[in-house]
Scaffold this active site. Sequence first.
Site, PDB file in Angstrom:
ATOM      1  N   ASN A 149      24.921  75.526  24.161  1.00  0.00           N
ATOM      2  CA  ASN A 149      24.051  74.356  24.106  1.00  0.00           C
ATOM      3  C   ASN A 149      24.770  73.132  24.692  1.00  0.00           C
ATOM      4  OD1 ASN A 149      21.865  72.666  23.352  1.00  0.00           O
ATOM      5  ND2 ASN A 149      21.494  73.926  21.531  1.00  0.00           N
ATOM      6  N   HIS A 188      50.009  69.918  22.043  1.00  0.00           N
ATOM      7  CA  HIS A 188      51.114  69.026  22.395  1.00  0.00           C
ATOM      8  C   HIS A 188      52.154  69.074  21.287  1.00  0.00           C
ATOM      9  CE1 HIS A 188      48.681  67.343  25.659  1.00  0.00           C
ATOM     10  NE2 HIS A 188      47.686  67.401  24.807  1.00  0.00           N
ATOM     11  N   ALA A 245      26.850  73.790  15.423  1.00  0.00           N
ATOM     12  CA  ALA A 245      27.061  72.499  16.078  1.00  0.00           C
ATOM     13  C   ALA A 245      28.371  71.855  15.635  1.00  0.00           C
ATOM     14  CB  ALA A 245      25.896  71.566  15.765  1.00  0.00           C
ATOM     15  N   ALA A 273      28.511  74.764  10.979  1.00  0.00           N
ATOM     16  CA  ALA A 273      28.557  73.511  11.734  1.00  0.00           C
ATOM     17  C   ALA A 273      29.660  72.594  11.226  1.00  0.00           C
ATOM     18  CB  ALA A 273      27.208  72.808  11.650  1.00  0.00           C
ATOM     19  N   ARG A 328      32.242  84.171   2.889  1.00  0.00           N
ATOM     20  CA  ARG A 328      31.781  85.469   2.389  1.00  0.00           C
ATOM     21  C   ARG A 328      31.637  86.432   3.556  1.00  0.00           C
ATOM     22  NH1 ARG A 328      26.396  86.321   3.531  1.00  0.00           N
ATOM     23  NH2 ARG A 328      25.132  84.499   4.077  1.00  0.00           N
ATOM     24  N   THR A 387      41.386  76.708  12.560  1.00  0.00           N
ATOM     25  CA  THR A 387      42.819  76.578  12.838  1.00  0.00           C
ATOM     26  C   THR A 387      43.541  77.920  12.829  1.00  0.00           C
ATOM     27  OG1 THR A 387      43.339  76.256  10.492  1.00  0.00           O
ATOM     28  CG2 THR A 387      42.835  74.279  11.791  1.00  0.00           C
ATOM     29  N   LYS A 388      42.913  78.947  12.225  1.00  0.00           N
ATOM     30  CA  LYS A 388      43.532  80.271  12.119  1.00  0.00           C
ATOM     31  C   LYS A 388      42.498  81.342  12.452  1.00  0.00           C
ATOM     32  CE  LYS A 388      46.856  78.854   8.551  1.00  0.00           C
ATOM     33  NZ  LYS A 388      47.354  79.082   7.175  1.00  0.00           N
TER      34      LYS A 388
END
Length: 208
Positions: free
Chosen positions: A84, A114, A141, A159, A182, A164-165
């Site tokens: 989208n 960085h 989103a 959304a 879940r 991060t993992k």
Amino acid sequence: MAQRDKLHNGELYLPNDETIFEEQIKCLDKLYDFNATRPTELEKRTQMLKEMFAEIGKDCYIEPPLHSNWGGKHTHFGDGVYANFNLTLVDDTHIYVGDGTMLGPNVVLATAGHPILPELRKVQYQYNMPIRIGKNCWLGAGVIVLPGVTIGDNTVVGAGSVVTKDLPANVVAVGNPCRVLREISERDREFYYKDRPIDRSLLEGENK
């Protein structure tokens, strides 16, 4: 080793290197032209994406504007991928998206990082780690996926989540940082939203 050779091996490099910039700016010119297409120019968009992306499967659709560091040069889409508005590909190294995956508005797939050490950031060092997203996933989103993350097949990311993992296959995951809420269950075969039942004929049609 040249700076260009470090884009895809995870080493620190200088992204403002002249040879990198010369190649990258050409990709950004193509991206500019893609974003300038009209909604009626679907065939033109399809052809442009074939030229811009590392790989793009059949029946993919990307809604402009698309934002991308390399104009898709290091991005690999399977068949039937839908993106989208305002997809951002920080594709300084490779991004892989499997067949049938849907990306909601304002999704960010960021391979670049960085160093924490200020002295290295001061001279603009960067490193890149690939992102891999499986088949039939749905990223809602505003989802942000960080460098080096892998998301398994069929997984739904809520959304606004920041991934991060790695996430396994067949789960619903949400939050910042994103965590598994879940597993996808039998109830999901009965209801598509809260208590709204799924018409069984829709599933039967898929099996024909």
